[in-house]
Design a protein around this motif. Structure first.
Motif, PDB file in Angstrom:
ATOM      1  N   ARG A 121       0.803  -1.225   0.000  1.00 64.70           N
ATOM      2  CA  ARG A 121       0.000   0.000   0.000  1.00 64.70           C
ATOM      3  C   ARG A 121       0.835   1.274   0.000  1.00 64.70           C
ATOM      4  NH1 ARG A 121      -4.754  -2.271   4.106  1.00 64.70           N
ATOM      5  NH2 ARG A 121      -5.604  -3.746   2.571  1.00 64.70           N
ATOM      6  N   ARG A 122       1.861   1.310  -0.851  1.00 65.26           N
ATOM      7  CA  ARG A 122       2.657   2.528  -1.020  1.00 65.26           C
ATOM      8  C   ARG A 122       2.879   2.740  -2.521  1.00 65.26           C
ATOM      9  NH1 ARG A 122       7.368   2.759   3.550  1.00 65.26           N
ATOM     10  NH2 ARG A 122       8.164   0.935   2.451  1.00 65.26           N
ATOM     11  N   SER A 123       1.789   2.890  -3.239  1.00 63.04           N
ATOM     12  CA  SER A 123       1.873   2.917  -4.694  1.00 63.04           C
ATOM     13  C   SER A 123       2.677   4.105  -5.215  1.00 63.04           C
ATOM     14  CB  SER A 123       0.473   2.896  -5.315  1.00 63.04           C
ATOM     15  OG  SER A 123      -0.300   3.976  -4.853  1.00 63.04           O
ATOM     16  N   ASP A 129       3.261  -7.922  -4.271  1.00 67.28           N
ATOM     17  CA  ASP A 129       2.263  -7.030  -3.691  1.00 67.28           C
ATOM     18  C   ASP A 129       1.644  -7.723  -2.475  1.00 67.28           C
ATOM     19  OD1 ASP A 129       0.281  -5.255  -3.082  1.00 67.28           O
ATOM     20  OD2 ASP A 129      -0.855  -5.537  -4.935  1.00 67.28           O
ATOM     21  N   ALA A 167      -0.521  -6.591  -0.510  1.00 64.24           N
ATOM     22  CA  ALA A 167      -1.922  -6.221  -0.287  1.00 64.24           C
ATOM     23  C   ALA A 167      -2.817  -6.731  -1.416  1.00 64.24           C
ATOM     24  CB  ALA A 167      -2.072  -4.711  -0.151  1.00 64.24           C
ATOM     25  N   GLU A 224      -3.539  -5.628  -4.506  1.00 61.19           N
ATOM     26  CA  GLU A 224      -4.459  -4.600  -4.979  1.00 61.19           C
ATOM     27  C   GLU A 224      -4.398  -4.479  -6.502  1.00 61.19           C
ATOM     28  OE1 GLU A 224      -4.537  -1.520  -1.214  1.00 61.19           O
ATOM     29  OE2 GLU A 224      -2.969  -1.267  -2.717  1.00 61.19           O
TER      30      GLU A 224
END
Length: 308
Positions: free
Chosen positions: A8-10, A36, A38, A40
């Motif tokens: 979650r640090r795109s 990834d 997460a 996502e």
């Protein structure tokens, strides 16, 4: 392969991938695995958008935790060496070439670590003095062990600390022999802990593995303001004390460990008092840091090294 584990640090990941695109090309085939943690769709889309510039492959690992993500990267690897880096770093233009050269030229080694230079996002507070308290360098993910490439030295009073996975290549067979990354540690969602890289390096070294310091392979790691708070530093010192106690359990923590920790605890108290008398916030906090670190060492050694 090069492996980046992300959660979650795109936006940070986008900057890291852009920076990797700017690295000098190398003559050997390589692959980038982005794990990834997460799972996502937005991250998948972001990563696949770099496919025309990087030899990238997206992998989803739904079990939360950096150790789970790193272990997934190891299982996905198609080469004997895996090079880990972080999702929020930027790279020196020659980073990839220098690390590839170190792995090729120093092929008898089992792991290769490079420099991690801090990028300050805010001025450091007065009490934050790495010269007085070198362990604060670990707190901000800094790895600077000189400008010359050389064998990594795990022994003696001036020994090298373990490398960080912000800039660390490992022989995959050694990771497997060590039992993969320890899933009881490492960042997990909002829980920030780390240490899985230190434990892996120590496990490989304890089994006879050798490391190489690639001083010319440089990544730049951000230092956000929240890493420069007293609370963060004290929590880090406590976790490092646990790690030290766990490392020295063989299977029982030796008696000298208690003597050294107790001596350094009193030395830290002395530094704290000097800082109090001289109104020096850096000296005062350095003393407090060493007090927390050594209290943690003693506490966890008495508890058997397992309770954090």
């Amino acid at each position: 392969p090069v492996a980046i584990c992300t959660f979650r640090r795109s936006e940070a990941l986008r900057a890291a991938l852009e920076s990797l695109c700017a690295c000098e090309p190398i003559d050997v085939p390589w692959e980038l695995i982005v794990v990834d943690n997460a799972a996502e769709d937005a991250v998948r889309t972001l990563v696949e958008g770099f496919a025309d510039r990087l030899p990238v492959r997206y992998v989803a690992e739904p079990t939360t935790g950096t150790s789970h993500a790193r272990n997934r990267a190891v299982r996905e690897a198609r080469a004997p060496v895996i090079l880990f880096t972080d999702d929020d770093v930027t790279f020196d233009r020659r980073w990839l070439a220098c690390m590839a050269a170190a792995i090729e030229d120093q092929g008898s080694y089992d792991f290769w670590g490079g420099r991690v230079e801090p990028v300050w996002q805010a001025p450091a507070p007065r009490w934050f003095d790495i010269e007085l308290c070198p362990m604060l360098g670990d707190c901000i993910v800094r790895y600077q062990q000189g400008d010359e490439p050389r064998p990594w030295n795990p022994d003696g009073p001036r020994h090298d600390p373990p490398f960080y996975t912000a800039n660390l290549a490992l022989r995959i067979e050694r990771i497997i022999e060590a039992g993969y990354f320890d899933t009881s540690v490492g960042h997990s969602g909002a829980k920030r802990m780390g240490m899985e890289d230190s434990l892996m390096v120590q496990a490989i070294a304890a089994a006879g593995g050798r490391g190489w310091y690639a001083a010319d392979a440089v990544v730049h790691h951000p230092v956000p303001p929240e890493r420069m708070t007293r609370r963060f530093a004290r929590q880090f010192a406590w976790r490092q004390g646990w790690l030290s106690a766990r490392t020295h359990r063989q299977p029982r923590v030796p008696r000298w460990f208690y003597r050294v920790a107790l001596g350094k605890l009193f030395a830290g108290a002395g530094r704290w008092l000097r800082g109090l008398v001289t109104l020096d916030p850096a000296q005062r906090f350095a003393g407090r840091y060493f007090m927390v670190f050594n209290v943690s060492k003693l506490y966890h050694a008495l508890r058997g090294g397992d309770d954090r």
